[in-house]
Design an enzyme around this catalytic site. Structure first.
Site, PDB file in Angstrom:
ATOM      1  N   ASP A 167       0.843  -1.203   0.000  1.00 13.06           N
ATOM      2  CA  ASP A 167       0.000   0.000   0.000  1.00 13.06           C
ATOM      3  C   ASP A 167       0.877   1.250   0.000  1.00 13.06           C
ATOM      4  O   ASP A 167       2.093   1.162   0.176  1.00 13.06           O
ATOM      5  CB  ASP A 167      -0.883  -0.039   1.251  1.00 13.06           C
ATOM      6  CG  ASP A 167      -2.177   0.750   1.097  1.00 13.06           C
ATOM      7  OD1 ASP A 167      -2.432   1.313   0.014  1.00 13.06           O
ATOM      8  OD2 ASP A 167      -2.943   0.789   2.068  1.00 13.06           O
TER       9      ASP A 167
ATOM     10  N   ASP B 159      -9.642   4.049  -1.488  1.00  9.55           N
ATOM     11  CA  ASP B 159     -10.490   3.112  -0.753  1.00  9.55           C
ATOM     12  C   ASP B 159     -11.968   3.431  -1.035  1.00  9.55           C
ATOM     13  O   ASP B 159     -12.346   4.586  -1.076  1.00  9.55           O
ATOM     14  CB  ASP B 159     -10.251   3.249   0.755  1.00  9.55           C
ATOM     15  CG  ASP B 159      -8.943   2.617   1.183  1.00  9.55           C
ATOM     16  OD1 ASP B 159      -8.223   2.093   0.313  1.00  9.55           O
ATOM     17  OD2 ASP B 159      -8.650   2.652   2.385  1.00  9.55           O
TER      18      ASP B 159
HETATM   19  C1  LIG Z   1     -12.259   3.882   3.861  1.00 11.43           C
HETATM   20  O1  LIG Z   1     -11.583   3.824   5.113  1.00 11.43           O
HETATM   21  C2  LIG Z   1     -10.394   4.583   5.200  1.00 11.43           C
HETATM   22  C3  LIG Z   1      -9.786   4.375   6.564  1.00 11.43           C
HETATM   23  O2  LIG Z   1     -10.736   4.453   7.567  1.00 11.43           O
HETATM   24  C4  LIG Z   1     -10.709   6.055   4.985  1.00 11.43           C
HETATM   25  O3  LIG Z   1      -9.493   6.800   4.977  1.00 11.43           O
HETATM   26  C5  LIG Z   1     -11.408   6.217   3.643  1.00 11.43           C
HETATM   27  O4  LIG Z   1     -11.776   7.566   3.462  1.00 11.43           O
HETATM   28  C6  LIG Z   1     -12.637   5.326   3.576  1.00 11.43           C
HETATM   29  N1  LIG Z   1     -13.256   5.453   2.262  1.00 11.43           N
HETATM   30  C7  LIG Z   1     -14.381   6.150   2.050  1.00 11.43           C
HETATM   31  C8  LIG Z   1     -14.869   6.211   0.664  1.00 11.43           C
HETATM   32  O5  LIG Z   1     -15.014   6.662   2.950  1.00 11.43           O
END
Ligand SMILES: *[C@@H]1O[C@H](CO)[C@@H](O)[C@H](O)[C@H]1NC(C)=O
Ligand SMILES: *[C@@H]1O[C@H](CO)[C@@H](O)[C@H](O)[C@H]1NC(C)=O
Ligand SMILES: *[C@@H]1O[C@H](CO)[C@@H](O)[C@H](O)[C@H]1NC(C)=O
Ligand SMILES: *[C@@H]1O[C@H](CO)[C@@H](O)[C@H](O)[C@H]1NC(C)=O
Ligand SMILES: *[C@@H]1O[C@H](CO)[C@@H](O)[C@H](O)[C@H]1NC(C)=O
Length: 470
Positions: A195, A260
């Site tokens: 990552d 993510d």
């Molecule tokens: C998914 O989780 C990560 C870590 O908690 C966060 O940084 C990220 O913004 C999240 N993705 C969304 C689309 O909310």
């Protein structure tokens, strides 16, 4: 990381919107750098880790992971369909130091990694681990295994992840990667998720160097010299310029096309708005990298697959779950579930193991889908979109037609047509001609299509998945 990155992508999207692909352009994916002919299937822990309210009993430790991954082994349909990877995300390793040689080690209060690997392997499953770039600051005084070189003499700066930035031009640095991967191999690791690779990864609170592509090359070399077949999945939203794409394509087995997509701290896993973005990012990715004339040897990673749990847990409707599965299949993307495996529903199990859908996965692992806009055959962003994978030498193809609904803010299309839409797609739009037998995969129904093409009624978030045979 260049602050102009998002604006570069936007203008690229506009540029791509005007490009019409010739009917003869069929894109293929060949064997990946570490020797794979399809993307991985299985589970990754991150969805539940970041949304603990979806399963308050889950602990990210040996027993918690086994409680999830044993479902892959005991659900015959899943195992037979190849969902065998049990992939640990962030948090399995000691976060601030390595062993006496600075090698990455597991947190032995929560994991026994060789024991976990044995447990998984004995059931026909495989193990994935998660790493980030750099060696630990706390290890700068330690000597790299098999050398007289201290980590501190080849690693400097601070990437914000308790680590320094390795100087990839130093032979001893490759020795460090070899020592890390050799130890993973002795534990029984089968997949490495790397990552925070740049250029591409958002800084996300870290102080990442501009370019850590050398990390990807070094892991690839380390895997090649280990005596184990290990996948390398790199993350996240990696730079798509030709220079860097060629590095990812030559060294990794799959690469993330978006940030993510999980909710964070939610009671559900995902939101449709973000799925619109993930699908749009795949469109940008495939439309961009197929312009380079480089043979594709990498699979897209559209992030974890959130289709296994009922709508109230997943966060999107069943029709949208089906559309997610359809697009992950069409792209030949990693099928690593982020869902809670202990709460799969029948609808989700069918999405994952439907025999026709698995035929599609096999086809798209060779022929990933390309966008072909209804009415024009171009490849820009559209609310009402069509895609084609193939045709292969026999003339078979896979066609997807979708209504993504009004852009909720992170897609790139400009329309906001609400409710059911008629989507007409001619064979010319798709770049093919003739008469085909069509299998409607999810409806389990057959029909014939000729030059008149398809006319489908789709509500917001709905799509169809067709296999075409001449
Ligand atoms: C998914 O989780 C990560 C870590 O908690 C966060 O940084 C990220 O913004 C999240 N993705 C969304 C689309 O909310
Ligand atoms: C190991 O994991 C436990 C539980 O999450 C945590 O409290 C501890 O700090 C971790 N130890 C190390 C060395 O990272
Ligand atoms: C490390 O240094 C010692 C003493 O100078 C030498 O004998 C040994 O061969 C060196 N090892 C390597 C791997 O260079
Ligand atoms: C779509 O196709 C149907 C059936 O061929 C036709 O009746 C309809 O007018 C078409 N709609 C549009 C918007 O082209
Ligand atoms: C659809 O056609 C396929 C062959 O292309 C066949 O195997 C399948 O049984 C047919 N399904 C239905 C519902 O007729």
């Amino acid at each position: 990381m260049a602050p102009t990155r998002s604006s570069v992508l936007v203008s690229l999207g506009v540029l791509i919107a005007g490009v019409t692909k010739a009917a003869s352009d069929v894109v293929q994916i060949e064997q990946t750098p570490n020797g794979f002919l399809s993307s991985p299937r299985g589970w990754n822990s991150y969805g539940i880790q970041t949304n603990p309210a979806t399963n308050p009993e889950f602990q990210f430790d040996q027993a918690g992971v086994i409680s999830q991954c044993d479902v892959l082994a005991t659900t015959t349909a899943l195992k037979d369909a190849g969902y065998v990877y049990c992939s640990l995300d962030s948090g399995w390793s000691v976060g601030d130091r390595g062993d006496d040689f600075g090698r990455i080690i597991y947190n032995d209060t929560i994991f026994d990694i060789p024991g976990l690997a044995d447990h998984l392997h004995s059931q026909g499953l495989l193990l994935g681990v998660y790493v980030v770039p750099g060696a630990f600051h706390a290890d700068e005084g330690k000597t790299i295994l098999g050398t007289n070189v201290t980590i501190g003499s080849v690693c400097s700066g601070d990437n914000g992840l308790s680590r320094c930035n390795l100087d990839y031009s130093q032979p001893a640095v490759q020795q460090w990667f070899n020592s890390v991967v050799d130890q993973f191999a002795t534990w029984g690791v089968d997949l490495i998720k790397l990552d925070y690779v740049t250029p591409g990864s958002p800084v996300n609170g870290a102080t990442l160097p501009q370019d850590s592509s050398g990390e990807v090359i070094a892991y690839h070399k380390a895997i090649a010299q280990s005596n184990r077949q290990i996948r390398l999945d790199i993350s996240w939203k990696l730079d798509r310029s030709q220079t860097y794409f060629e590095i990812w394509n030559a060294n990794a087995d799959s690469m993330r096309t978006d940030q993510d997509i999980n909710n964070s701290g939610g009671t559900t896993f995902v939101a449709w708005e973000v799925l619109q973005r993930a699908i749009e990012n795949y469109r940008q990715y495939i439309a961009t990298v197929t312009q380079y004339g480089t043979t594709l040897t990498i699979y897209p990673d559209m992030d974890n697959l959130y289709v296994g749990n009922e709508a109230a847990i997943t966060g999107v409707t069943d029709a949208q779950r089906q559309t997610i599965m359809t697009h992950w299949l069409g792209a030949g993307a990693n099928l690593l579930l982020g869902s809670d495996l202990t709460k799969l529903d029948q609808f989700g199990l069918n999405l994952l193991t439907n025999p026709r859908a698995l035929e599609v996965a096999e086809f798209t692992s060779r022929y990933p889908m390309l966008p072909r806009n209804p009415g024009t055959g171009e490849n820009g962003p559209q609310q009402l979109q069509a895609w084609i994978a193939g045709p292969d030498a026999a003339g078979s193809a896979v066609v997807i037609i979708a209504n993504y609904g009004p852009n909720q803010g992170q897609g790139s299309w400009e329309t906001s047509k609400s409710g059911i839409q008629t989507v007409n797609v001619s064979l010319t739009d798709l770049g093919i001609a003739g008469t085909y037998g069509v299998v409607d995969v999810w409806a389990n129904a057959n029909f014939t299509v000729d030059d008149l093409g398809f006319s489908v009624e789709l509500d917001e978030g709905q799509s169809v998945l067709y296999q075409l045979n001449p």
